[in-house]
Scaffold this motif. Structure first.
Motif, PDB file in Angstrom:
ATOM      1  N   UNK A 107       0.725  -1.104  -0.146  1.00  0.00           N
ATOM      2  CA  UNK A 107      -0.192  -0.077  -0.118  1.00  0.00           C
ATOM      3  C   UNK A 107       1.093   1.594  -0.072  1.00  0.00           C
ATOM      4  N   UNK A 108       1.824   0.952   0.180  1.00  0.00           N
ATOM      5  CA  UNK A 108       3.387   2.430   0.579  1.00  0.00           C
ATOM      6  C   UNK A 108       3.966   2.768  -1.103  1.00  0.00           C
ATOM      7  N   UNK A 109       3.368   1.574  -1.575  1.00  0.00           N
ATOM      8  CA  UNK A 109       4.172   1.680  -3.510  1.00  0.00           C
ATOM      9  C   UNK A 109       5.443   0.860  -3.119  1.00  0.00           C
ATOM     10  N   UNK A 110       6.067   0.273  -2.012  1.00  0.00           N
ATOM     11  CA  UNK A 110       6.805  -0.338  -2.474  1.00  0.00           C
ATOM     12  C   UNK A 110       7.236  -1.433  -2.981  1.00  0.00           C
ATOM     13  N   UNK A 111       7.720  -2.097  -3.844  1.00  0.00           N
ATOM     14  CA  UNK A 111       8.215  -3.760  -4.048  1.00  0.00           C
ATOM     15  C   UNK A 111       8.652  -4.697  -3.334  1.00  0.00           C
ATOM     16  N   UNK A 112       7.819  -5.595  -3.113  1.00  0.00           N
ATOM     17  CA  UNK A 112       8.287  -6.587  -1.881  1.00  0.00           C
ATOM     18  C   UNK A 112       8.106  -7.836  -2.028  1.00  0.00           C
ATOM     19  N   UNK A 113       8.796  -9.193  -1.756  1.00  0.00           N
ATOM     20  CA  UNK A 113       8.994 -10.391  -1.995  1.00  0.00           C
ATOM     21  C   UNK A 113       8.395 -11.004  -0.505  1.00  0.00           C
ATOM     22  N   UNK A 114       7.363 -11.282  -0.472  1.00  0.00           N
ATOM     23  CA  UNK A 114       7.195 -11.946   0.702  1.00  0.00           C
ATOM     24  C   UNK A 114       6.915 -13.719   1.047  1.00  0.00           C
ATOM     25  N   UNK A 115       7.181 -14.213   2.197  1.00  0.00           N
ATOM     26  CA  UNK A 115       6.988 -15.661   2.101  1.00  0.00           C
ATOM     27  C   UNK A 115       5.780 -16.114   3.739  1.00  0.00           C
ATOM     28  N   UNK A 116       5.443 -14.959   3.940  1.00  0.00           N
ATOM     29  CA  UNK A 116       4.520 -15.134   5.085  1.00  0.00           C
ATOM     30  C   UNK A 116       5.445 -15.493   6.483  1.00  0.00           C
ATOM     31  N   UNK A 117       7.421 -15.778   6.088  1.00  0.00           N
ATOM     32  CA  UNK A 117       7.889 -15.051   7.586  1.00  0.00           C
ATOM     33  C   UNK A 117       8.650 -14.277   7.590  1.00  0.00           C
ATOM     34  N   UNK A 118       9.185 -14.225   5.522  1.00  0.00           N
ATOM     35  CA  UNK A 118      10.124 -13.482   5.490  1.00  0.00           C
ATOM     36  C   UNK A 118       9.552 -12.436   4.529  1.00  0.00           C
ATOM     37  N   UNK A 119      10.109 -10.407   4.427  1.00  0.00           N
ATOM     38  CA  UNK A 119      10.159  -9.982   4.010  1.00  0.00           C
ATOM     39  C   UNK A 119      11.210  -9.106   2.957  1.00  0.00           C
ATOM     40  N   UNK A 120      10.987  -9.244   1.844  1.00  0.00           N
ATOM     41  CA  UNK A 120      12.440  -8.659   1.611  1.00  0.00           C
ATOM     42  C   UNK A 120      11.819  -7.786  -0.129  1.00  0.00           C
ATOM     43  N   UNK A 121      12.836  -6.125   0.968  1.00  0.00           N
ATOM     44  CA  UNK A 121      12.281  -4.991  -0.160  1.00  0.00           C
ATOM     45  C   UNK A 121      13.066  -4.886  -1.132  1.00  0.00           C
ATOM     46  N   UNK A 122      12.133  -5.025  -2.379  1.00  0.00           N
ATOM     47  CA  UNK A 122      13.188  -5.531  -4.174  1.00  0.00           C
ATOM     48  C   UNK A 122      13.157  -3.402  -4.405  1.00  0.00           C
ATOM     49  N   UNK A 123      11.979  -2.586  -4.599  1.00  0.00           N
ATOM     50  CA  UNK A 123      12.141  -1.565  -4.025  1.00  0.00           C
ATOM     51  C   UNK A 123      11.314  -0.786  -2.855  1.00  0.00           C
ATOM     52  N   UNK A 124      12.388   0.354  -2.467  1.00  0.00           N
ATOM     53  CA  UNK A 124      11.913   1.154  -1.253  1.00  0.00           C
ATOM     54  C   UNK A 124      11.057   2.580  -1.511  1.00  0.00           C
TER      55      UNK A 124
END
Length: 419
Positions: A107-124
């Motif tokens: 919702x903040x416009x950030x591109x993220x990868x998540x598996x429910x346990x870990x989240x990696x921000x591709x684009x902040x």
């Protein structure tokens, strides 16, 4: 469009540069949607069984597991290429251990990868909920909004590959993979200097340096100050410049005919006929040029001074040319090589027939039989006269080819083999 793909294909999906995308360019893409794909923020919008494909069909964004690895990475690849096709990796140092990650714009416009346990921000980007992602026909993944402001683009964060459409600025750095199955940053890096030099570093040591013009595809751009670009009108549709795990910078184009990458030039054996005739260039050796077995330098003095362009000459003349006695010549088998230039193609049904054709032709100096060819060219390759640009590849290079060099029997006996 999200394209569903089979699970087995997913598992084998087998410091900065800058590419400025002006507003008018993005507006053209936004108006003519056939040239790109866009995604509005939904969760998840891309999982491990889906890919995002550019409209020209050349590029594809999706999750992949390299080689025999079971770890999941997000990357952009050449869609139609079956091997070594990944050109950009989002989470190269932060892989996901299972098949459950998904990519989304939050919702903040950030591109993220998540598996429910870990989240990696591709684009902040903090672009807000009006942002969306687009995969352009250049292979550039961008985050933009309704007024077409570019908040983030993958071209700003290269991994090991340069390809048409990219622009390199002075802070450009590309880094090799750690291994063929681990895209984490490896030992070698490629940098750009203000003196128009490409410099390869091995850790903190200069490994190789040359002009940006060495490879013939990079040139100055007049957009927004200093920049080096690879123009989009470069001839091969699928081409790349890749820094491999061994520290070699290679310019390659993909051949649909035989379904493999062809190295047009490299940082070690890139100059045409660098080592001269009847020589071999070893891209991993400290001294790359050497004479083929059964040959010696034409000018030992020149070779001792580092100039091998005069090439090599036979130690022993072929009996075919000396006495017209073809039975006293034979072949030395070589493996894991990149073939010399300018072969002739003959349509023989077996390797033995191909060998006989070369043996009985006094002008023939080598042959190869490639029965796995997928194109329509005959499988027998013959070389006449001087051999130029033969390259020795690394032992684990999956694209290395077999090659058979014609020698006099006495030279073969000294090597302990004859075929």
């Amino acid at each position: 469009m999200v394209e569903k793909i089979p699970q087995d294909k997913t598992e084998n999906f087998p410091s900065r540069s800058y590419c400025f995308v002006p507003d008018c360019f993005l507006h053209w893409f936004a108006v003519h949607q056939q040239y790109c794909h866009e995604y509005h923020p939904t969760w998840p919008f891309l999982n491990t069984s889906e890919t995002l494909v550019s409209t020209n069909g050349i590029f594809e964004l999706g999750f992949f597991t390299p080689g025999n690895s079971t770890k999941y990475y997000l990357g952009v690849r050449f869609k139609k290429v079956s091997e070594q096709n990944v050109v950009w990796v989002a989470n190269r140092e932060y892989p996901f251990p299972n098949s459950s990650p998904a990519l989304a714009l939050n919702s903040e416009g950030n591109l993220v990868i998540s598996d429910g346990r870990m989240t990696y921000m591709v684009a902040n980007t903090s672009a807000g909920n009006g942002a969306y992602a687009m995969l352009l026909d250049t292979g550039n993944l961008i985050v933009t909004d309704k007024v077409l402001e570019v908040f983030w683009q993958s071209f700003d964060y290269p991994t090991d590959t340069i390809f048409p459409g990219m622009m390199l600025e002075l802070d450009f750095v590309a880094t090799s993979w750690k291994s063929t199955e681990d895209p984490a940053p490896g030992l070698f890096s490629l940098q750009l200097s203000s003196s128009d030099q490409l410099t390869l570093m091995e850790g903190s040591k200069v490994y190789w340096s040359s002009s940006i013009y060495t490879f013939g595809v990079l040139s100055h751009s007049n957009w927004y100050g200093y920049g080096i670009t690879w123009p989009m009108n470069y001839t091969p549709e699928i081409s790349k410049m890749v820094l491999d795990v061994y520290g070699q910078l290679k310019l390659q184009s993909w051949s649909e005919d035989d379904q493999r990458w062809h190295s047009l030039q490299s940082s070690r054996c890139g100059d045409y006929a660098l080592c001269g005739a009847f020589s071999i260039c070893n891209e991993t050796a400290e001294v790359p040029c050497g004479c083929l077995t059964g040959f010696r330098p034409v000018s030992a003095d020149s070779w001792s001074k580092g100039n091998s362009s005069s090439g090599c000459v036979r130690e022993t003349d072929l009996q075919c040319t000396k006495n017209n006695d073809v039975q006293n010549d034979g072949f030395l088998h070589m493996s894991k090589v990149d073939w010399p230039d300018n072969p002739r193609y003959l349509d023989f049904g077996s390797a033995n027939e191909c060998q006989s054709a070369c043996l009985n032709n006094c002008s023939c100096t080598a042959y190869a039989y490639y029965y796995k060819r997928r194109d329509l060219k005959p499988p027998c390759l013959l070389w006449d006269g001087s051999l130029l640009n033969l390259k020795q590849l690394s032992a684990d290079d999956i694209y290395g080819m077999d090659f058979n060099l014609k020698l006099a029997t006495s030279d073969l006996v000294n090597q302990g083999k004859k075929i």
